[in-house]
Design an enzyme around this catalytic site. Structure first.
Site, short mmCIF file in Angstrom:
data_model
loop_
_atom_site.label_atom_id
_atom_site.label_comp_id
_atom_site.label_asym_id
_atom_site.label_seq_id
_atom_site.Cartn_x
_atom_site.Cartn_y
_atom_site.Cartn_z
CG ASN A 113 -21.82 65.42 9.94
OD1 ASN A 113 -22.63 65.60 9.04
ND2 ASN A 113 -20.76 64.64 9.79
CD GLU A 134 -16.01 64.90 9.59
OE1 GLU A 134 -16.55 63.80 9.69
OE2 GLU A 134 -15.08 65.13 8.79
CB CYS A 155 -23.36 65.36 16.52
SG CYS A 155 -22.02 64.31 17.11
CD GLU A 198 -27.41 63.20 15.81
OE1 GLU A 198 -27.48 62.00 15.53
OE2 GLU A 198 -26.36 63.86 15.66
CB CYS A 245 -22.64 60.08 19.61
SG CYS A 245 -22.76 61.83 20.04
CB CYS A 295 -26.34 63.34 20.00
SG CYS A 295 -25.21 64.38 19.04
#
Length: 137
Positions: free
Chosen positions: A46, A48, A57, A59, A92, A95
């Site tokens: 990830n 940010e 993310c 993934e 999420c 993803c």
């Protein structure tokens, strides 16, 4: 099981490279993909951003890496997600949809929790039971 354990180790290692200065929640992902007839492993973390909506993310970063190497739809065979939390960290919604776009029908999702050193195995249909697919267009 050896394949899962190998991918867990790769995801654990890459997790240390996550950029999560705001949440402190580090996620590492290792995916197994079939690319040009050969199985490959691609990693993601990830990343940010202070403008939270720009965060990406782990993934999706791993999928992007595999696509950049030539993965096509249906090439994604396994996704291993490693995080440390009181609860299992499933992908999420965004993803899940991206994984679904590239997943083989039998693709497996492995959720590894570093806090209790255990994992759970899912299919994508476990996580997104009524998926929106390209054929729905």
């Amino acid at each position: 099981m050896k394949e899962i354990e190998r991918l867990i180790e790769r995801a654990k290692q890459v997790r240390a490279n996550a950029h999560a200065p705001y949440s402190g929640f580090l996620v590492g992902v290792a995916i197994k993909a079939l690319i040009n007839g050969k199985e490959e492993t691609h990693l993601g973390v990830n990343v940010e951003n202070c403008s939270y909506g720009l965060t990406v993310c782990a993934e999706r970063n791993a999928v992007a890496s595999a696509v950049a190497s030539g993965m096509k739809m249906g090439g994604l065979e396994m996704v291993v997600i490693v995080a440390e939390s009181d609860h299992d960290t499933t992908p999420c919604g965004a993803c899940r949809q991206v994984l679904l776009e590239f997943a083989a029908p039998e693709a497996k999702i492995v959720i590894y929790n570093e806090k209790n050193c255990s994992y759970r195995l899912f299919s994508l249909l476990d996580l997104i039971p009524e998926p929106f697919l390209a054929r729905n267009l």
